[in-house]
Design a protein around this motif. Structure first.
Motif, PDB file in Angstrom:
ATOM      1  N   MET A 194     -24.269   8.785 -15.383  1.00  0.00           N
ATOM      2  CA  MET A 194     -25.421   9.066 -15.183  1.00  0.00           C
ATOM      3  C   MET A 194     -26.248   7.722 -14.931  1.00  0.00           C
ATOM      4  SD  MET A 194     -26.103  11.972 -18.412  1.00  0.00           S
ATOM      5  CE  MET A 194     -25.327  10.719 -19.592  1.00  0.00           C
ATOM      6  N   LEU A 195     -27.337   7.983 -13.846  1.00  0.00           N
ATOM      7  CA  LEU A 195     -27.905   6.889 -13.425  1.00  0.00           C
ATOM      8  C   LEU A 195     -29.137   6.722 -14.762  1.00  0.00           C
ATOM      9  CD1 LEU A 195     -28.904   7.754  -9.812  1.00  0.00           C
ATOM     10  CD2 LEU A 195     -27.348   5.779 -10.516  1.00  0.00           C
ATOM     11  N   THR A 196     -29.317   5.538 -15.133  1.00  0.00           N
ATOM     12  CA  THR A 196     -30.471   5.215 -15.999  1.00  0.00           C
ATOM     13  C   THR A 196     -30.568   3.537 -15.954  1.00  0.00           C
ATOM     14  OG1 THR A 196     -31.161   5.167 -18.180  1.00  0.00           O
ATOM     15  CG2 THR A 196     -29.083   5.011 -18.144  1.00  0.00           C
ATOM     16  N   GLN A 197     -31.983   3.270 -15.861  1.00  0.00           N
ATOM     17  CA  GLN A 197     -31.957   1.657 -15.865  1.00  0.00           C
ATOM     18  C   GLN A 197     -32.152   1.140 -17.362  1.00  0.00           C
ATOM     19  OE1 GLN A 197     -35.443   2.273 -12.917  1.00  0.00           O
ATOM     20  NE2 GLN A 197     -34.294   0.669 -11.801  1.00  0.00           N
ATOM     21  N   ASN A 198     -32.555   2.020 -18.189  1.00  0.00           N
ATOM     22  CA  ASN A 198     -32.809   1.281 -19.578  1.00  0.00           C
ATOM     23  C   ASN A 198     -31.996   1.975 -20.608  1.00  0.00           C
ATOM     24  OD1 ASN A 198     -35.039   0.026 -18.539  1.00  0.00           O
ATOM     25  ND2 ASN A 198     -36.539   1.921 -18.404  1.00  0.00           N
ATOM     26  N   ALA A 199     -31.716   1.715 -21.674  1.00  0.00           N
ATOM     27  CA  ALA A 199     -31.162   1.965 -22.662  1.00  0.00           C
ATOM     28  C   ALA A 199     -31.724   3.548 -22.989  1.00  0.00           C
ATOM     29  CB  ALA A 199     -31.207   1.376 -23.953  1.00  0.00           C
ATOM     30  N   PRO A 200     -30.562   4.675 -23.448  1.00  0.00           N
ATOM     31  CA  PRO A 200     -31.046   5.955 -23.367  1.00  0.00           C
ATOM     32  C   PRO A 200     -32.151   6.114 -24.753  1.00  0.00           C
ATOM     33  CG  PRO A 200     -28.794   5.983 -22.969  1.00  0.00           C
ATOM     34  CD  PRO A 200     -29.207   4.457 -23.182  1.00  0.00           C
ATOM     35  N   LEU A 201     -32.914   6.587 -24.549  1.00  0.00           N
ATOM     36  CA  LEU A 201     -33.909   7.039 -25.659  1.00  0.00           C
ATOM     37  C   LEU A 201     -33.496   8.577 -26.148  1.00  0.00           C
ATOM     38  CD1 LEU A 201     -36.159   6.348 -27.412  1.00  0.00           C
ATOM     39  CD2 LEU A 201     -37.752   7.199 -25.926  1.00  0.00           C
ATOM     40  N   ARG A 242     -36.631   9.167 -12.148  1.00  0.00           N
ATOM     41  CA  ARG A 242     -35.328   9.705 -12.016  1.00  0.00           C
ATOM     42  C   ARG A 242     -35.540  11.255 -12.060  1.00  0.00           C
ATOM     43  NH1 ARG A 242     -31.478   9.419 -15.003  1.00  0.00           N
ATOM     44  NH2 ARG A 242     -32.633   8.646 -16.890  1.00  0.00           N
ATOM     45  N   ALA A 243     -34.637  12.037 -11.506  1.00  0.00           N
ATOM     46  CA  ALA A 243     -34.731  13.572 -11.615  1.00  0.00           C
ATOM     47  C   ALA A 243     -33.181  14.161 -11.626  1.00  0.00           C
ATOM     48  CB  ALA A 243     -35.462  14.039 -10.356  1.00  0.00           C
ATOM     49  N   TYR A 244     -33.292  15.343 -12.237  1.00  0.00           N
ATOM     50  CA  TYR A 244     -31.993  16.338 -12.448  1.00  0.00           C
ATOM     51  C   TYR A 244     -32.676  17.633 -12.041  1.00  0.00           C
ATOM     52  CZ  TYR A 244     -30.049  12.700 -15.805  1.00  0.00           C
ATOM     53  OH  TYR A 244     -29.751  11.917 -16.426  1.00  0.00           O
ATOM     54  N   ILE A 245     -31.584  18.121 -11.169  1.00  0.00           N
ATOM     55  CA  ILE A 245     -31.801  19.458 -10.719  1.00  0.00           C
ATOM     56  C   ILE A 245     -31.022  20.738 -11.451  1.00  0.00           C
ATOM     57  CG2 ILE A 245     -31.639  21.190  -8.698  1.00  0.00           C
ATOM     58  CD1 ILE A 245     -32.396  18.673  -6.994  1.00  0.00           C
ATOM     59  N   LEU A 246     -31.751  21.694 -12.245  1.00  0.00           N
ATOM     60  CA  LEU A 246     -30.846  22.682 -12.842  1.00  0.00           C
ATOM     61  C   LEU A 246     -30.738  23.788 -11.925  1.00  0.00           C
ATOM     62  CD1 LEU A 246     -29.392  23.042 -15.724  1.00  0.00           C
ATOM     63  CD2 LEU A 246     -31.676  23.737 -16.537  1.00  0.00           C
ATOM     64  N   GLU A 247     -29.445  24.463 -11.860  1.00  0.00           N
ATOM     65  CA  GLU A 247     -29.340  25.579 -10.950  1.00  0.00           C
ATOM     66  C   GLU A 247     -28.400  26.298 -11.814  1.00  0.00           C
ATOM     67  OE1 GLU A 247     -28.203  24.414  -7.187  1.00  0.00           O
ATOM     68  OE2 GLU A 247     -30.080  23.896  -6.507  1.00  0.00           O
ATOM     69  N   ASN A 248     -28.792  27.727 -12.223  1.00  0.00           N
ATOM     70  CA  ASN A 248     -28.098  28.570 -12.925  1.00  0.00           C
ATOM     71  C   ASN A 248     -27.597  27.985 -14.047  1.00  0.00           C
ATOM     72  OD1 ASN A 248     -28.505  30.864 -10.758  1.00  0.00           O
ATOM     73  ND2 ASN A 248     -27.009  29.863  -9.566  1.00  0.00           N
ATOM     74  N   GLY A 249     -28.349  27.220 -14.764  1.00  0.00           N
ATOM     75  CA  GLY A 249     -27.523  26.895 -16.032  1.00  0.00           C
ATOM     76  C   GLY A 249     -26.864  25.366 -15.981  1.00  0.00           C
ATOM     77  N   ARG A 250     -26.698  24.697 -14.754  1.00  0.00           N
ATOM     78  CA  ARG A 250     -25.655  23.843 -14.314  1.00  0.00           C
ATOM     79  C   ARG A 250     -26.636  22.662 -13.951  1.00  0.00           C
ATOM     80  NH1 ARG A 250     -22.253  27.896 -13.753  1.00  0.00           N
ATOM     81  NH2 ARG A 250     -20.271  27.946 -14.889  1.00  0.00           N
ATOM     82  N   ILE A 251     -26.346  21.435 -14.383  1.00  0.00           N
ATOM     83  CA  ILE A 251     -26.876  20.328 -13.584  1.00  0.00           C
ATOM     84  C   ILE A 251     -26.166  20.081 -12.188  1.00  0.00           C
ATOM     85  CG2 ILE A 251     -27.106  17.834 -13.435  1.00  0.00           C
ATOM     86  CD1 ILE A 251     -29.251  19.194 -15.184  1.00  0.00           C
ATOM     87  N   THR A 252     -26.969  20.300 -11.133  1.00  0.00           N
ATOM     88  CA  THR A 252     -26.108  20.122  -9.789  1.00  0.00           C
ATOM     89  C   THR A 252     -26.214  19.011  -9.017  1.00  0.00           C
ATOM     90  OG1 THR A 252     -28.045  21.311  -8.854  1.00  0.00           O
ATOM     91  CG2 THR A 252     -26.155  22.733  -9.653  1.00  0.00           C
ATOM     92  N   ARG A 253     -27.680  18.190  -9.242  1.00  0.00           N
ATOM     93  CA  ARG A 253     -27.981  16.930  -8.790  1.00  0.00           C
ATOM     94  C   ARG A 253     -28.564  16.007  -9.664  1.00  0.00           C
ATOM     95  NH1 ARG A 253     -28.658  17.029  -3.033  1.00  0.00           N
ATOM     96  NH2 ARG A 253     -28.956  14.645  -3.314  1.00  0.00           N
ATOM     97  N   GLU A 254     -28.359  14.889  -9.341  1.00  0.00           N
ATOM     98  CA  GLU A 254     -29.459  13.734 -10.105  1.00  0.00           C
ATOM     99  C   GLU A 254     -29.474  12.603  -9.395  1.00  0.00           C
ATOM    100  OE1 GLU A 254     -27.069  11.117 -13.379  1.00  0.00           O
ATOM    101  OE2 GLU A 254     -25.832  12.824 -13.236  1.00  0.00           O
ATOM    102  N   GLY A 255     -30.337  11.753  -9.562  1.00  0.00           N
ATOM    103  CA  GLY A 255     -30.765  10.717  -8.881  1.00  0.00           C
ATOM    104  C   GLY A 255     -31.807   9.934  -8.999  1.00  0.00           C
ATOM    105  N   PHE A 256     -32.349   8.915  -8.310  1.00  0.00           N
ATOM    106  CA  PHE A 256     -33.772   8.348  -8.501  1.00  0.00           C
ATOM    107  C   PHE A 256     -34.464   9.258  -7.451  1.00  0.00           C
ATOM    108  CE2 PHE A 256     -30.855   4.644  -8.761  1.00  0.00           C
ATOM    109  CZ  PHE A 256     -31.096   4.178 -10.122  1.00  0.00           C
ATOM    110  N   ALA A 257     -35.524   9.368  -8.022  1.00  0.00           N
ATOM    111  CA  ALA A 257     -36.537  10.423  -7.647  1.00  0.00           C
ATOM    112  C   ALA A 257     -36.890  10.208  -6.165  1.00  0.00           C
ATOM    113  CB  ALA A 257     -37.976  10.437  -8.301  1.00  0.00           C
ATOM    114  N   SER A 258     -36.990   8.875  -5.817  1.00  0.00           N
ATOM    115  CA  SER A 258     -37.701   8.375  -4.390  1.00  0.00           C
ATOM    116  C   SER A 258     -36.587   8.866  -3.281  1.00  0.00           C
ATOM    117  CB  SER A 258     -37.799   6.909  -4.398  1.00  0.00           C
ATOM    118  OG  SER A 258     -36.376   6.413  -4.739  1.00  0.00           O
ATOM    119  N   GLU A 259     -35.429   8.747  -3.876  1.00  0.00           N
ATOM    120  CA  GLU A 259     -34.015   9.345  -3.039  1.00  0.00           C
ATOM    121  C   GLU A 259     -34.037  10.698  -2.981  1.00  0.00           C
ATOM    122  OE1 GLU A 259     -30.704   7.422  -4.615  1.00  0.00           O
ATOM    123  OE2 GLU A 259     -31.465   5.394  -4.141  1.00  0.00           O
TER     124      GLU A 259
END
Length: 238
Positions: free
Chosen positions: A1-8, A207-224
């Motif tokens: 999972m993409l993250t720039q900082n320690a997970p909160l 960053r962003a995650y895309i949820l479709e039909n109960g599953r994460i289908t994409r994640e990434g930096f929002a600008s991308e």
């Protein structure tokens, strides 16, 4: 999972069912301290179920939710709030027959000596100060959303979850509300933004995650993701 900082906040392999109907499948996401992370998805994608799971309003079948590395999976909602997470709910859920000031004071009911000064809140939202004695139910939609956000800030949370803050607002008010969300983040607040307004949400997020039909289908930096042709066609009609 993409993250720039320690997970909160970190969600690991979360599965949620209502009776025999499974609504979330192995959902994993993380939010670094100081980030705005957007969760995108159409109606029925499972966004509300995920928010309810974070706040202990339903009990996951399996998986875990951690805040600052501590498991909070399935604990009572008031205990989640005491950890430092506040929810700005869909449809705002204000007390319409109470004043702006009274609604704000209710936001600090669980504080442990770390309550925000109401003057600080009014400095962030001057329009609310002008309406401090006005009944919440008589405010405009945008003002009500500002009040819902301000109420959550009264307990000085480390993180807020905003559930569809642009719902029912005009395009101009959507811009105003989401710009205020970005300003709060620049002040150090960590934010999980649950939205259908894809364009503006991605513009202000890290960053962003895309949820479709109960599953994460994409994640990434929002600008991308904002420049991704598939995302633009599916969610922006471009």
């Amino acid at each position: 999972m993409l993250t720039q900082n320690a997970p909160l906040l970190e969600i690991r392999q979360l599965n949620v069912s209502y009776a025999n109907l499974q609504v979330l499948w192995d959902v994993s996401l993380s939010i670094g301290e100081g980030e705005i992370v957007t969760l995108l998805g159409a109606n029925g994608a499972g966004k509300t179920s995920l928010v309810q799971s974070i706040f202990g309003l339903n009990k996951p079948r399996s998986g875990s939710i951690l805040f600052r590395g501590k498991a909070i999976t399935g604990i009572a909602p008031y205990d989640v709030v005491r950890q430092g997470i506040m929810l700005v709910p869909e449809k705002r859920e204000l007390f319409p027959k109470m004043t702006v000031r009274e609604n704000l004071m209710l936001g600090s009911y669980s504080h442990t000596g770390n309550m925000a000064d109401i003057g600080e809140i009014y400095a962030l939202f001057p329009a609310l100060q002008e309406r401090t004695d006005q009944l919440a139910g008589t405010l405009s939609g945008g003002e009500q959303q500002m009040l819902a956000i301000a109420r959550a800030l009264m307990a000085r949370p480390s993180m807020i979850v905003l559930d569809e803050p642009s719902l029912g607002l005009s395009p101009l008010l959507v811009t105003t509300v989401l710009d205020s969300v970005q300003s709060l983040n620049k002040g150090g607040l960590t934010i999980l933004l649950v939205e259908q307004n894809v364009q503006h949400a991605l513009e202000i997020s890290h960053r962003a995650y895309i949820l479709e039909n109960g599953r994460i289908t994409r994640e990434g930096f929002a600008s991308e993701l904002l420049k991704d042709d598939q995302i633009r066609e599916a969610y922006l009609g471009l």
